[in-house]
Design a protein around this motif. Sequence first.
Motif, PDB file in Angstrom:
ATOM      1  N   SER A  34     170.641  29.742 123.524  1.00  0.00           N
ATOM      2  CA  SER A  34     171.077  30.952 122.827  1.00  0.00           C
ATOM      3  C   SER A  34     171.069  30.760 121.314  1.00  0.00           C
ATOM      4  O   SER A  34     171.670  29.822 120.791  1.00  0.00           O
ATOM      5  N   LEU A  35     170.400  31.671 120.622  1.00  0.00           N
ATOM      6  CA  LEU A  35     170.445  31.656 119.163  1.00  0.00           C
ATOM      7  C   LEU A  35     171.860  31.935 118.669  1.00  0.00           C
ATOM      8  O   LEU A  35     172.285  31.398 117.642  1.00  0.00           O
ATOM      9  N   SER A  36     172.591  32.770 119.400  1.00  0.00           N
ATOM     10  CA  SER A  36     173.970  33.081 119.017  1.00  0.00           C
ATOM     11  C   SER A  36     174.818  31.819 119.029  1.00  0.00           C
ATOM     12  O   SER A  36     175.635  31.590 118.128  1.00  0.00           O
ATOM     13  N   GLN A  37     174.619  30.989 120.056  1.00  0.00           N
ATOM     14  CA  GLN A  37     175.384  29.751 120.156  1.00  0.00           C
ATOM     15  C   GLN A  37     175.004  28.786 119.044  1.00  0.00           C
ATOM     16  O   GLN A  37     175.857  28.119 118.457  1.00  0.00           O
ATOM     17  N   ILE A  38     173.720  28.711 118.751  1.00  0.00           N
ATOM     18  CA  ILE A  38     173.263  27.843 117.666  1.00  0.00           C
ATOM     19  C   ILE A  38     173.879  28.277 116.341  1.00  0.00           C
ATOM     20  O   ILE A  38     174.402  27.460 115.578  1.00  0.00           O
ATOM     21  N   ALA A  39     173.821  29.573 116.073  1.00  0.00           N
ATOM     22  CA  ALA A  39     174.361  30.099 114.825  1.00  0.00           C
ATOM     23  C   ALA A  39     175.868  29.867 114.739  1.00  0.00           C
ATOM     24  O   ALA A  39     176.388  29.485 113.683  1.00  0.00           O
ATOM     25  N   SER A  40     176.568  30.077 115.845  1.00  0.00           N
ATOM     26  CA  SER A  40     178.017  29.897 115.858  1.00  0.00           C
ATOM     27  C   SER A  40     178.395  28.457 115.551  1.00  0.00           C
ATOM     28  O   SER A  40     179.279  28.194 114.733  1.00  0.00           O
ATOM     29  N   ARG A  41     177.714  27.523 116.207  1.00  0.00           N
ATOM     30  CA  ARG A  41     178.054  26.111 116.000  1.00  0.00           C
ATOM     31  C   ARG A  41     177.619  25.623 114.621  1.00  0.00           C
ATOM     32  O   ARG A  41     178.193  24.672 114.082  1.00  0.00           O
ATOM     33  N   ALA A  42     176.601  26.280 114.053  1.00  0.00           N
ATOM     34  CA  ALA A  42     176.152  25.910 112.711  1.00  0.00           C
ATOM     35  C   ALA A  42     176.941  26.639 111.628  1.00  0.00           C
ATOM     36  O   ALA A  42     176.707  26.428 110.434  1.00  0.00           O
ATOM     37  N   SER A  43     177.863  27.523 112.076  1.00  0.00           N
ATOM     38  CA  SER A  43     178.717  28.283 111.152  1.00  0.00           C
ATOM     39  C   SER A  43     177.913  29.172 110.213  1.00  0.00           C
ATOM     40  O   SER A  43     178.174  29.232 109.003  1.00  0.00           O
ATOM     41  N   ILE A  44     176.915  29.867 110.779  1.00  0.00           N
ATOM     42  CA  ILE A  44     176.140  30.819 110.003  1.00  0.00           C
ATOM     43  C   ILE A  44     176.007  32.101 110.817  1.00  0.00           C
ATOM     44  O   ILE A  44     176.089  32.071 112.050  1.00  0.00           O
ATOM     45  N   PRO A  45     175.829  33.252 110.174  1.00  0.00           N
ATOM     46  CA  PRO A  45     175.618  34.491 110.925  1.00  0.00           C
ATOM     47  C   PRO A  45     174.317  34.426 111.718  1.00  0.00           C
ATOM     48  O   PRO A  45     173.330  33.851 111.255  1.00  0.00           O
ATOM     49  N   LYS A  46     174.332  35.009 112.914  1.00  0.00           N
ATOM     50  CA  LYS A  46     173.122  34.986 113.733  1.00  0.00           C
ATOM     51  C   LYS A  46     171.953  35.639 113.000  1.00  0.00           C
ATOM     52  O   LYS A  46     170.806  35.182 113.097  1.00  0.00           O
ATOM     53  N   GLY A  47     172.243  36.696 112.248  1.00  0.00           N
ATOM     54  CA  GLY A  47     171.179  37.375 111.512  1.00  0.00           C
ATOM     55  C   GLY A  47     170.467  36.466 110.535  1.00  0.00           C
ATOM     56  O   GLY A  47     169.284  36.662 110.225  1.00  0.00           O
ATOM     57  N   SER A  48     171.180  35.442 110.038  1.00  0.00           N
ATOM     58  CA  SER A  48     170.558  34.527 109.078  1.00  0.00           C
ATOM     59  C   SER A  48     169.443  33.717 109.721  1.00  0.00           C
ATOM     60  O   SER A  48     168.474  33.331 109.048  1.00  0.00           O
ATOM     61  N   VAL A  49     169.589  33.459 111.017  1.00  0.00           N
ATOM     62  CA  VAL A  49     168.561  32.671 111.704  1.00  0.00           C
ATOM     63  C   VAL A  49     167.210  33.370 111.610  1.00  0.00           C
ATOM     64  O   VAL A  49     166.166  32.720 111.468  1.00  0.00           O
ATOM     65  N   TYR A  50     167.229  34.702 111.649  1.00  0.00           N
ATOM     66  CA  TYR A  50     165.975  35.461 111.590  1.00  0.00           C
ATOM     67  C   TYR A  50     165.376  35.483 110.185  1.00  0.00           C
ATOM     68  O   TYR A  50     164.244  35.945 109.996  1.00  0.00           O
TER      69      TYR A  50
END
Length: 222
Positions: A34-50
């Motif tokens: 899950s990208l959401s899980q990755i973003a959460s654990r990395a402490s960044i907004p999921k939208g930033s991943v995109y």
Amino acid sequence: MPTSTFFRLPDERRDRLVNEAIIEFSERSYTEASLSQIASRASIPKGSVYQYFEDKLDLYRWLLTEEAPRRKREFIGAAPREGDFWARLETFIERGMAFLVEHPRLARLSASAAAPTAVVEVRGLYKAICEAGIEELRAVLEEGTRDGALDAPDLDIATRFVSTVIGPGLTDVILHELGAELHEVLASDSLRKRLNLKRRRALAHQAILFIRNGLGSERKTR
């Protein structure tokens, strides 16, 4: 592939995102990750991943075909390149085993790509990884050809022969000795500790003896 924005991130933030992605994809299948899980654990907004990757597949592909191989190359390349060609190749083999011991998540990530999947986009990634590894090994064997240590009229065949010995062949020997499956070894510190430096060197030496019997130059071994 990563965007330019990704490479402009502060090192700490970029490394945190990459490391959390490695954890996520090494612990779960591509479908379950899950990208959401990755973003959460990395402490960044999921939208930033995109802003950094097109989608989950883009991130996964980059980890498998670029980041994990780069880290492995750096790990193996950090070992002293001493002795003749055969000694250097023996070190190359030992460090490949050491990478499995010291970086199990990266090894697990690559191994997971070999699992059968219904996701069409993911198929072929493992083959791409293997082909990249074969090209790196080919460069190593080219040194031996130039040094006169190898008699390999067809370097492509020789490379795949050696790749089979130090890849699936050596892995099978290790798993047989440990009495475990690969996923169990990659998940168990105690099992990996049994593959210590002394044992890795012994296995690498046995592999070299096997390879030399098949590819060693007669003028060098008489």
